[in-house]
Design a protein around this motif. Structure first.
Motif, PDB file in Angstrom:
ATOM      1  N   VAL A  35      21.651 -14.768 -56.749  1.00 28.47           N
ATOM      2  CA  VAL A  35      21.034 -15.898 -57.455  1.00 28.47           C
ATOM      3  C   VAL A  35      21.319 -15.803 -58.947  1.00 28.47           C
ATOM      4  CG1 VAL A  35      18.822 -16.934 -58.102  1.00 28.47           C
ATOM      5  CG2 VAL A  35      19.262 -16.367 -55.736  1.00 28.47           C
ATOM      6  N   GLY A  36      21.252 -14.592 -59.484  1.00 25.69           N
ATOM      7  CA  GLY A  36      21.559 -14.410 -60.900  1.00 25.69           C
ATOM      8  C   GLY A  36      22.994 -14.796 -61.226  1.00 25.69           C
ATOM      9  N   MET A  37      23.928 -14.415 -60.358  1.00 24.99           N
ATOM     10  CA  MET A  37      25.328 -14.791 -60.566  1.00 24.99           C
ATOM     11  C   MET A  37      25.482 -16.306 -60.532  1.00 24.99           C
ATOM     12  SD  MET A  37      27.355 -11.932 -58.323  1.00 24.99           S
ATOM     13  CE  MET A  37      28.963 -12.627 -58.643  1.00 24.99           C
ATOM     14  N   LYS A  44      30.239 -20.501 -56.061  1.00 24.64           N
ATOM     15  CA  LYS A  44      29.641 -20.089 -54.795  1.00 24.64           C
ATOM     16  C   LYS A  44      30.638 -19.277 -53.975  1.00 24.64           C
ATOM     17  CE  LYS A  44      28.621 -23.444 -52.044  1.00 24.64           C
ATOM     18  NZ  LYS A  44      28.009 -24.527 -51.272  1.00 24.64           N
ATOM     19  N   ARG A  45      31.914 -19.653 -54.034  1.00 25.82           N
ATOM     20  CA  ARG A  45      32.953 -18.949 -53.281  1.00 25.82           C
ATOM     21  C   ARG A  45      33.063 -17.487 -53.723  1.00 25.82           C
ATOM     22  NH1 ARG A  45      38.615 -21.642 -52.639  1.00 25.82           N
ATOM     23  NH2 ARG A  45      37.668 -22.313 -50.703  1.00 25.82           N
ATOM     24  N   GLU A  46      33.031 -17.260 -55.008  1.00 30.04           N
ATOM     25  CA  GLU A  46      33.120 -15.887 -55.510  1.00 30.04           C
ATOM     26  C   GLU A  46      31.910 -15.062 -55.068  1.00 30.04           C
ATOM     27  OE1 GLU A  46      33.987 -15.470 -59.700  1.00 30.04           O
ATOM     28  OE2 GLU A  46      35.117 -17.353 -59.653  1.00 30.04           O
ATOM     29  N   VAL A  47      30.744 -15.703 -55.049  1.00 32.56           N
ATOM     30  CA  VAL A  47      29.522 -14.983 -54.681  1.00 32.56           C
ATOM     31  C   VAL A  47      29.572 -14.570 -53.223  1.00 32.56           C
ATOM     32  CG1 VAL A  47      27.014 -15.151 -54.462  1.00 32.56           C
ATOM     33  CG2 VAL A  47      28.159 -16.147 -56.443  1.00 32.56           C
ATOM     34  N   TRP A  48      29.898 -15.509 -52.306  1.00 28.41           N
ATOM     35  CA  TRP A  48      29.873 -15.124 -50.891  1.00 28.41           C
ATOM     36  C   TRP A  48      31.001 -14.189 -50.529  1.00 28.41           C
ATOM     37  CZ3 TRP A  48      33.919 -16.730 -47.816  1.00 28.41           C
ATOM     38  CH2 TRP A  48      34.534 -17.947 -48.073  1.00 28.41           C
ATOM     39  N   ARG A  49      32.106 -14.253 -51.229  1.00 28.89           N
ATOM     40  CA  ARG A  49      33.179 -13.278 -50.989  1.00 28.89           C
ATOM     41  C   ARG A  49      32.762 -11.884 -51.464  1.00 28.89           C
ATOM     42  NH1 ARG A  49      38.833 -16.376 -52.355  1.00 28.89           N
ATOM     43  NH2 ARG A  49      38.959 -17.491 -50.388  1.00 28.89           N
ATOM     44  N   LEU A  50      32.057 -11.823 -52.583  1.00 30.52           N
ATOM     45  CA  LEU A  50      31.617 -10.536 -53.115  1.00 30.52           C
ATOM     46  C   LEU A  50      30.630  -9.859 -52.166  1.00 30.52           C
ATOM     47  CD1 LEU A  50      31.503  -8.518 -55.526  1.00 30.52           C
ATOM     48  CD2 LEU A  50      29.545  -9.832 -56.327  1.00 30.52           C
ATOM     49  N   PHE A  51      29.717 -10.641 -51.588  1.00 35.38           N
ATOM     50  CA  PHE A  51      28.680 -10.073 -50.732  1.00 35.38           C
ATOM     51  C   PHE A  51      29.040 -10.078 -49.249  1.00 35.38           C
ATOM     52  CE2 PHE A  51      26.246 -11.197 -54.530  1.00 35.38           C
ATOM     53  CZ  PHE A  51      25.670  -9.964 -54.777  1.00 35.38           C
ATOM     54  N   SER A  59      24.229 -20.894 -50.004  1.00 33.97           N
ATOM     55  CA  SER A  59      23.641 -22.220 -50.237  1.00 33.97           C
ATOM     56  C   SER A  59      22.154 -22.228 -49.930  1.00 33.97           C
ATOM     57  CB  SER A  59      24.335 -23.269 -49.366  1.00 33.97           C
ATOM     58  OG  SER A  59      25.625 -23.499 -49.823  1.00 33.97           O
ATOM     59  N   ARG A  60      21.786 -21.656 -48.786  1.00 31.80           N
ATOM     60  CA  ARG A  60      20.367 -21.611 -48.419  1.00 31.80           C
ATOM     61  C   ARG A  60      19.570 -20.762 -49.393  1.00 31.80           C
ATOM     62  NH1 ARG A  60      22.232 -20.259 -43.010  1.00 31.80           N
ATOM     63  NH2 ARG A  60      22.730 -22.200 -41.991  1.00 31.80           N
ATOM     64  N   LEU A  61      20.171 -19.669 -49.841  1.00 34.16           N
ATOM     65  CA  LEU A  61      19.509 -18.802 -50.805  1.00 34.16           C
ATOM     66  C   LEU A  61      19.260 -19.544 -52.111  1.00 34.16           C
ATOM     67  CD1 LEU A  61      18.535 -15.895 -51.180  1.00 34.16           C
ATOM     68  CD2 LEU A  61      20.817 -15.336 -52.009  1.00 34.16           C
ATOM     69  N   LYS A  62      20.255 -20.301 -52.552  1.00 32.11           N
ATOM     70  CA  LYS A  62      20.125 -21.087 -53.776  1.00 32.11           C
ATOM     71  C   LYS A  62      19.030 -22.147 -53.625  1.00 32.11           C
ATOM     72  CE  LYS A  62      22.801 -24.467 -54.694  1.00 32.11           C
ATOM     73  NZ  LYS A  62      23.819 -25.443 -54.990  1.00 32.11           N
ATOM     74  N   GLN A  66      15.441 -22.511 -55.629  1.00 29.29           N
ATOM     75  CA  GLN A  66      15.064 -23.711 -56.373  1.00 29.29           C
ATOM     76  C   GLN A  66      13.695 -24.233 -55.942  1.00 29.29           C
ATOM     77  OE1 GLN A  66      18.378 -26.259 -55.537  1.00 29.29           O
ATOM     78  NE2 GLN A  66      19.604 -25.497 -57.262  1.00 29.29           N
ATOM     79  N   HIS A  67      13.368 -24.122 -54.641  1.00 28.18           N
ATOM     80  CA  HIS A  67      12.087 -24.640 -54.148  1.00 28.18           C
ATOM     81  C   HIS A  67      10.930 -23.680 -54.382  1.00 28.18           C
ATOM     82  CE1 HIS A  67      13.774 -28.222 -52.525  1.00 28.18           C
ATOM     83  NE2 HIS A  67      14.516 -27.606 -51.622  1.00 28.18           N
ATOM     84  N   THR A  68      11.144 -22.393 -54.117  1.00 32.71           N
ATOM     85  CA  THR A  68      10.029 -21.440 -54.151  1.00 32.71           C
ATOM     86  C   THR A  68      10.075 -20.492 -55.341  1.00 32.71           C
ATOM     87  OG1 THR A  68      11.221 -19.800 -52.827  1.00 32.71           O
ATOM     88  CG2 THR A  68       9.906 -21.447 -51.642  1.00 32.71           C
ATOM     89  N   ASN A  69      11.185 -20.463 -56.074  1.00 31.05           N
ATOM     90  CA  ASN A  69      11.354 -19.564 -57.210  1.00 31.05           C
ATOM     91  C   ASN A  69      11.297 -18.097 -56.783  1.00 31.05           C
ATOM     92  OD1 ASN A  69      12.171 -19.841 -59.783  1.00 31.05           O
ATOM     93  ND2 ASN A  69      10.122 -19.820 -60.679  1.00 31.05           N
ATOM     94  N   ALA A  70      11.682 -17.828 -55.513  1.00 32.58           N
ATOM     95  CA  ALA A  70      11.704 -16.462 -54.987  1.00 32.58           C
ATOM     96  C   ALA A  70      12.818 -16.361 -53.953  1.00 32.58           C
ATOM     97  CB  ALA A  70      10.366 -16.122 -54.352  1.00 32.58           C
ATOM     98  N   VAL A  71      13.266 -15.142 -53.690  1.00 30.14           N
ATOM     99  CA  VAL A  71      14.323 -14.934 -52.705  1.00 30.14           C
ATOM    100  C   VAL A  71      13.850 -14.056 -51.549  1.00 30.14           C
ATOM    101  CG1 VAL A  71      16.229 -15.262 -54.309  1.00 30.14           C
ATOM    102  CG2 VAL A  71      15.253 -12.992 -54.011  1.00 30.14           C
ATOM    103  N   ARG A  72      12.550 -13.787 -51.484  1.00 26.03           N
ATOM    104  CA  ARG A  72      12.006 -12.970 -50.403  1.00 26.03           C
ATOM    105  C   ARG A  72      12.155 -13.681 -49.060  1.00 26.03           C
ATOM    106  NH1 ARG A  72       7.021 -13.560 -51.974  1.00 26.03           N
ATOM    107  NH2 ARG A  72       7.304 -13.743 -54.202  1.00 26.03           N
TER     108      ARG A  72
END
Length: 156
Positions: A35-37, A44-51, A59-62, A66-72
């Motif tokens: 999310v920070g990246m 988005k492509r660079e992020v999913w390739r990195l992980f 996309s769902r994480l983003k 945006q909706h909950t302000n958390a990634v838990r």
């Protein structure tokens, strides 16, 4: 490409099914990092390739951030199990003794015999318990009766 009567795709699917290969789950630290990246402006492509995860995961994480302000992880319902460990073992033993019993028949006969406090168990419960043990419910093959002509042809 080696040809042993099975394609590479079939071989991978068989291996993945037997080993239950799944995509790696992102830890909470990795989710925060992703999310920070994204917030910094990384594509988005660079992020999913990195992980090493699917693009829809990012996309769902983003969207979740945006909706909950958390990634838990979201809370999941914790339903009680319908059968006990002892009853699961009894299901496995019964199935090993008679492997051609269907899940429906097993579920129907299971309730009254082993003291389950539930009125019934679903055949899908039987299937899932057997799948965990590496077993499957199978029906015996019912073939059509042979006519006199078929019998005569077999004897020739």
């Amino acid at each position: 490409m080696l040809n042993f009567g099975i394609s590479c795709i079939e071989l991978f699917v068989k291996f993945a099914y037997e080993r239950k290969i799944t995509m790696p789950r992102l830890s909470e630290h990795e989710r925060n990092h992703a999310v920070g990246m994204h917030l910094v402006g990384t594509s988005k492509r660079e992020v999913w390739r990195l992980f090493n995860c699917h693009a829809s995961t990012i996309s769902r994480l983003k969207t979740r951030y945006q909706h909950t302000n958390a990634v838990r992880d979201r809370p999941r319902p914790d339903y009680p199990r319908v059968t006990t460990a002892r009853q699961d073992k009894q299901l496995r033993v019964n199935h090993l003794r008679n492997s051609f019993t269907t899940a429906t028949d097993t579920a129907r006969h299971f309730v009254g015999r082993y003291g389950s406090h539930f009125s019934t168990i679903h055949p899908n419960t039987v299937r899932s318990r057997l799948r965990v043990a590496g077993l499957r419910c199978r029906r015996s093959l019912k073939s059509s009766r042979l006519t006199m002509q078929h019998r005569a042809a077999r004897l020739r």
